[in-house]
Design an enzyme around this catalytic site. Sequence first.
Site, PDB file in Angstrom:
ATOM      1  N   THR B 184       0.625  -1.447  -0.171  1.00  0.00           N
ATOM      2  CA  THR B 184      -0.103   0.271   0.066  1.00  0.00           C
ATOM      3  C   THR B 184       0.942   0.917   0.127  1.00  0.00           C
ATOM      4  OG1 THR B 184      -1.934   0.776   0.906  1.00  0.00           O
ATOM      5  CG2 THR B 184      -0.230  -0.115   2.390  1.00  0.00           C
ATOM      6  N   GLU B 331      -5.003  -3.018   4.334  1.00  0.00           N
ATOM      7  CA  GLU B 331      -4.537  -3.611   4.974  1.00  0.00           C
ATOM      8  C   GLU B 331      -6.008  -4.433   6.054  1.00  0.00           C
ATOM      9  OE1 GLU B 331      -4.061  -0.716   5.219  1.00  0.00           O
ATOM     10  OE2 GLU B 331      -2.134   0.437   5.219  1.00  0.00           O
ATOM     11  N   LYS B 441      -7.744  22.444   8.087  1.00  0.00           N
ATOM     12  CA  LYS B 441      -7.700  22.905   8.762  1.00  0.00           C
ATOM     13  C   LYS B 441      -7.421  24.605   8.882  1.00  0.00           C
ATOM     14  CE  LYS B 441      -8.183  23.001  13.938  1.00  0.00           C
ATOM     15  NZ  LYS B 441      -7.425  21.404  15.130  1.00  0.00           N
ATOM     16  N   TRP B 446     -13.050  22.885  11.352  1.00  0.00           N
ATOM     17  CA  TRP B 446     -12.613  21.832  10.596  1.00  0.00           C
ATOM     18  C   TRP B 446     -13.833  21.502   9.403  1.00  0.00           C
ATOM     19  CZ3 TRP B 446      -7.986  18.597  11.077  1.00  0.00           C
ATOM     20  CH2 TRP B 446      -7.789  18.397  12.071  1.00  0.00           C
TER      21      TRP B 446
END
Lengths: 548, 548
Positions: B184, B331, B441, B446
């Site tokens: 990955t 994963e 941010k 956010w």
Amino acid sequence: MESLMMDRQLLLSSLLWRTERLFHDKKIITRIGDGQYHEYTYREYGRRVRKLANALGRLGVEHGDRVGTLGWNHYRHLETYFGVPGFGAVLHTVNLRLFPDQQRFTINKVADEVLFFDPDQLALVEELVDLGIPTVKAFVVFGDTVPETRLQNVHAYEDLLAAETDEFEFPEFDERDAAAICFTSATTGDPKGVVYSHRGMVLQAMCLAMHDKLGMSEDQVWLEVAPMFHCNGWNIPHTALLQGSTLVLPGVHPQPIDYVRMVSDLKVTGMNAAVTIGTLMRDAVHSSGRDWDLGSLQTMWLGGQAPSKAIMNWWAEQYGTYVTQGWGMTENTPQICFSAIKSTLRENAGDDELLALRQKQGQPIPLVQIKILGAEGEELPWDGESVGDFWVRSPFTASAYYDDERTAENMVDGWFRTGDVGAIDPDGYVILKDRSKDLIKSGGEWISSIDLENALMAHPKVREATVVNIPDEKWLERPLACVVPTDDSLTEDDLRTHLAVDFAKWSIPDRFLFVKEVPKTGVGKYDKKVVRSLYTDGGFDAVEAKLG
Amino acid sequence: MESLMMDRQLLLSSLLWRTERLFHDKKIITRIGDGQYHEYTYREYGRRVRKLANALGRLGVEHGDRVGTLGWNHYRHLETYFGVPGFGAVLHTVNLRLFPDQQRFTINKVADEVLFFDPDQLALVEELVDLGIPTVKAFVVFGDTVPETRLQNVHAYEDLLAAETDEFEFPEFDERDAAAICFTSATTGDPKGVVYSHRGMVLQAMCLAMHDKLGMSEDQVWLEVAPMFHCNGWNIPHTALLQGSTLVLPGVHPQPIDYVRMVSDLKVTGMNAAVTIGTLMRDAVHSSGRDWDLGSLQTMWLGGQAPSKAIMNWWAEQYGTYVTQGWGMTENTPQICFSAIKSTLRENAGDDELLALRQKQGQPIPLVQIKILGAEGEELPWDGESVGDFWVRSPFTASAYYDDERTAENMVDGWFRTGDVGAIDPDGYVILKDRSKDLIKSGGEWISSIDLENALMAHPKVREATVVNIPDEKWLERPLACVVPTDDSLTEDDLRTHLAVDFAKWSIPDRFLFVKEVPKTGVGKYDKKVVRSLYTDGGFDAVEAKLG
């Protein structure tokens, strides 16, 4: 080379993790009377399972200890299904239908420490104590109060739970640890114990939730008719929790008409039951004189033996219900095969061919491998013709009976001898012919009692029929048929003519006895042992006198 | 107390056992040209897999050795999927879309012994040899002949197979042994290796076959668009073999119009692909000027990021196709969540609510546990509002990266930090907000780049849109939007007005750059790193110059 994956264990408590969080608003519904139901959500269920786990600790139960139950299908019994193995103890569901002496045997064999039971079983439990079950240190009655009893150290289930918090961290341990124990009847001798693993039960639940198998899904309302004291209720409760299905439990002493009412009241979409239930529900519908709306019922899984074409057709025609089947046994957690028709077979099949295919016991479920062996131990081809002994292996097949010498006969070289006999067709569909001990060897030819039974039950005037082997001087064995007619007009000649269409003359029974009921085993299968022993004791007269 | 169950291992070869016997007549179909297909049955597939296993032995491969592939989606590549792990070796599918230097790195990292590759990759493989891949002792070209090459010890795949028998007994070993390796990409540094187990891949296949998850079934004709060199093709080939589904593989260098043609030619019922494929196929339908019959396509599973409402609606309206999604990563073998709408939510939801629910990433699949942690490591409630880092654990979640110090950052206390950020609603539906590194941010607040992208892509004149964070003196970070318009008439003001309906003024990007294409990663996701680094190097002008 080792993989680098987390070594998370397949534990039953991991199923509950899902149910509580993802399906918290779905319901468990238990019949508590005519048209009366107890219901609560999986969230509430999870809380009570945790309280139960705390209560087990307080009763002195430790990891690996055995906890027995004598219970019907209801929410409290279901709480033990996850509370006991979740805690790390082993759930031994004592079979209500065994004789008390066999029940005593099984309790002592695995040394149950605590025994949970339904109030209606009190007299039985007192009898068991008299017979001697010294390992049981505490009794718990599934209810609010403790009835008048001479038992010592008895608790009311609700009192136990009320004293506990719903905070409990399920311990993590090896997925190969025991989760449950069930006993299976033996042809001779004491029942044999099967010790299930968390791993095997989680894997079975995943299989039953898969497409082309049972395919249990979240939106189903599933009625668990198969007793929870038999083969972990066919692993259905675990599958319902995995999938978040609504679970309907028929409560104490249910009768066929109760199942009919539940399907109608609760819009049940699927159910699993012994094969006789399909017939008994049909009869209950008829005799009730009411026009029931059972159209919600999409799937009726009938197990134990193959449902007849007559019953498959009746349910399809009346309610659009698909009657399906499989093949399983206590030693396989329990499913081995499940019936699903492959698209390539479906494409070209007419109605009759399709029905014939549905009469087969289906293909092995995932992770199960199967083979048939001939008399010399040689592997037979999958040609649909060659008949031999079925052997299976899988991560949920028993490797041994609990502390039992009979292991050596049945578990050989990593395979389990099922005791069933039949063929496998070229697409891997299993065709059960018989239990090996029920095949009839007449004049050197094999006669399948199952084929005869299916043919007899397809006659419109036959409700039930069983065929057993009886000794014969000339042919060594001959088939004997016991038939429950729907109608007094049925004659032996009618049946002979009916069978002559499909069976060679020598394979047709010489005698047909008309009886009121075919005796059944504790799990609802025809009990051929009883018929045979009646015959052995007193010939045809004895069979007719007892059953007629 | 130990259970008494057979210790049968969950091995990939056990899936093949099923497919060969139960689904021998079902087919694997590979595109080999316009409207031209190679097809054979699973029976033939099984024979060739066994020949391949024998060939591996002859090449000197031993249990646990790594075998690399550089291949497209086709039947020969699929044979390595079961031949290599079935033999007991480890399949390393080298990602075709990595840079050669990264490919070289991954091959050397796991020390591949043999490298299988497609003929069109010959120049690349020669380059890799020049760069240095000393562990590779033999090369195999997926084809009939060996092309002109300066490689040493090269075999034609068909020659190798022709020399072997189809008798091979798959060895039995620990289910925790490695079956496959994928790499990955990392934000910084070299790709990270994930080592999959047989156990995890079998369990994932079972999950994908379950009702209310992907639900892959025997009667499906499944088009595997997701590359087989990425996350084991999302474990779809293994699920198809488990279930006996017809598997369709798009072959070498497929284009969007090829997928359209395959659906039409082969009556494909389901497919899985990166989210952009849904859009590219739509565009291909339009630009082809033909009236395609794609009505067989029931399910389009789009992954990598959430499909837009616009694309969900287009496919539903045009062809009745249900676009679904999930959330996965290399994963996790790879699925974590899958979108399925709980019956209790479906009952009361209007069309808009249902679509909103389908925009969420779904509930965790069986055996997966998930949690969200806040900035202080505290566990956050599942209220649909509290945003934090997602952590997961399961039997198919990586416990470590292969020989990599970055394990310590991501695998902590038995949980894996996914790097994704978002909330979980009270029914356990995951709502992805962003990769943690992609959240913007701005002035202490956010801003979710994913929310902005979804809103932009819902505009009828927007084909693709990505939003990245760029540094800002006053606000520290601000969002920058790159938009691919369908039409020259689109203006910045149109977009600003469009966003103002749902977004606070401060969260709307200050700049909208119109570009020809959004750069994509090797697996088809928007590659924000590229946009950010263009901006870092030369500001807005550089982004426009390169992408505009």
